[in-house]
Motif scaffolding. Structure first.
Motif, PDB file in Angstrom:
ATOM      1  N   LYS A  12      41.267  30.583  40.828  1.00  0.00           N
ATOM      2  CA  LYS A  12      42.041  29.738  39.919  1.00  0.00           C
ATOM      3  C   LYS A  12      41.286  29.451  38.627  1.00  0.00           C
ATOM      4  O   LYS A  12      41.818  29.609  37.523  1.00  0.00           O
ATOM      5  N   GLY A  13      40.027  29.041  38.755  1.00  0.00           N
ATOM      6  CA  GLY A  13      39.230  28.723  37.574  1.00  0.00           C
ATOM      7  C   GLY A  13      39.002  29.924  36.683  1.00  0.00           C
ATOM      8  O   GLY A  13      39.114  29.838  35.451  1.00  0.00           O
ATOM      9  N   ASN A  16      42.407  30.990  35.035  1.00  0.00           N
ATOM     10  CA  ASN A  16      42.773  30.013  34.003  1.00  0.00           C
ATOM     11  C   ASN A  16      41.941  30.225  32.742  1.00  0.00           C
ATOM     12  O   ASN A  16      42.451  30.142  31.614  1.00  0.00           O
ATOM     13  N   TYR A  17      40.656  30.497  32.921  1.00  0.00           N
ATOM     14  CA  TYR A  17      39.769  30.694  31.769  1.00  0.00           C
ATOM     15  C   TYR A  17      40.208  31.890  30.929  1.00  0.00           C
ATOM     16  O   TYR A  17      40.337  31.789  29.703  1.00  0.00           O
ATOM     17  N   GLU A  20      44.053  31.370  29.462  1.00  0.00           N
ATOM     18  CA  GLU A  20      44.358  30.225  28.613  1.00  0.00           C
ATOM     19  C   GLU A  20      43.600  30.249  27.288  1.00  0.00           C
ATOM     20  O   GLU A  20      43.836  29.398  26.419  1.00  0.00           O
ATOM     21  N   LYS A  37      51.167  32.959  35.642  1.00  0.00           N
ATOM     22  CA  LYS A  37      49.765  32.714  36.015  1.00  0.00           C
ATOM     23  C   LYS A  37      49.629  32.301  37.480  1.00  0.00           C
ATOM     24  O   LYS A  37      48.720  32.770  38.182  1.00  0.00           O
ATOM     25  N   ILE A  41      47.322  34.159  40.453  1.00  0.00           N
ATOM     26  CA  ILE A  41      46.313  33.442  41.242  1.00  0.00           C
ATOM     27  C   ILE A  41      46.601  33.558  42.741  1.00  0.00           C
ATOM     28  O   ILE A  41      45.703  33.862  43.535  1.00  0.00           O
TER      29      ILE A  41
END
Length: 302
Positions: A12-13, A16-17, A20, A37, A41
């Motif tokens: 997830k992290g 997202n990085y 985004e 997204k 994930i």
């Protein structure tokens, strides 16, 4: 081209990085749902559960390219390079996404990879750093990408003349060559920084054998500025830029040509059919007239 590899525990992290970041562009995804997204994930997490005892199933790799190659670095080229890199690194049989970022001067892409492959096995990271270095060098050389030299780490403010001017020429050439398709383009780009070019010829054959750069009253042979800036190496890179730009515009030209060709062929076919029909019609009329004449002749004999 260089690659930086990081292992992580959460998809997830990492996702997202990369997604985004401002102007981030998702170039390619394999084995994952690309609806949104959250779908991406969840796709990674689901497969990683095939091997739940692995604490770090995430591989996050940044592939960085030199600004010198900017003219060649289309989305398709970078995607192809990433896939060749992944195959050689042993990441072919698993999920991954390729995302391009534009937040730095040097072009780069991010790869998020599932270390748990499609068969539920963990992809080995044995001697990964060594393999990574070798593969990056191999691909860089094979595809004629720029190889950075030690000059890129020079502290310019400490330099004195003539080294200061030589380094200014070096930095300007780095940027100017990537924007140029030929020597005239390069001359125009360098002139913006008050750098002049002189091509040196062999007196007996009139063949170009070197290049000279001048600024602030100092003159330097291209190879003295840097080995990558000899006449032959600059000429080769300009030809690559020209070829790359032509390749990008070629499909539209082919489509136009194909459309025109199809139009001509269709027109010819219609004309041929019309001619055939008209000829057959004319032949039928002629046959009818001849038959009538024969009947008249027979009647006249009676």
């Amino acid at each position: 081209m260089i690659a930086k590899i990081v292992q992580g525990s959460g998809f997830k992290g990492a996702i997202n990085y990369v997604l985004e970041k401002k102007d981030a562009s998702l170039l390619y995804g394999k084995g994952v749902r690309l609806k949104d997204k959250a779908s991406i994930i969840q796709s990674f997490i689901t497969q990683s559960k095939m091997k739940p005892n692995i604490s770090k199933p995430v591989a996050h790799i940044s592939l960085d390219f030199s600004a010198q190659d900017k003219a060649r670095l289309t989305d398709q080229f970078m995607t192809d390079m990433a896939q060749k890199y992944l195959k050689k690194m042993g990441y072919e049989n698993t999920q991954y996404i390729i995302v391009r970022h534009f937040d730095t001067e040097h072009p780069h892409i991010h790869l998020i990879i599932n270390r748990i492959d499609n068969n539920g096995n963990r992809i080995s990271d044995k001697k990964e750093k060594l393999r990574n270095t070798k593969i990056c060098i191999e691909l860089t050389k094979r595809y004629g990408l720029y190889i950075a030299s030690g000059k890129e780490n020079v502290k310019e403010y400490r330099l004195r003349e003539p080294d200061k001017t030589k380094y200014e020429i070096y930095r300007t050439l780095q940027s100017a060559i990537s924007k140029s398709r030929n020597w005239l383009d390069l001359e125009s780009e360098l002139w913006k920084s008050e750098i002049s070019i002189e091509l040196r010829k062999n007196g007996s054959t009139n063949k170009i054998q070197g290049v000279l750069f001048s600024k602030n009253g100092y003159k330097f042979n291209g190879s003295k500025v840097d080995r990558s800036f000899s006449y032959s190496k600059i000429n080769f890179r300009l030809q690559q830029n020209e070829w790359s730009l032509n390749l990008q515009t070629k499909p539209s030209y082919q489509n136009k040509t194909n459309t025109t060709s199809k139009h001509i062929l269709l027109k010819d076919l219609v004309n041929t059919l019309n001619t055939t029909v008209n000829n057959e019609y004319d032949a039928g009329l002629l046959k009818q007239k001849l038959q009538k004449r024969k009947k008249r002749k027979k009647g006249f004999r009676r």
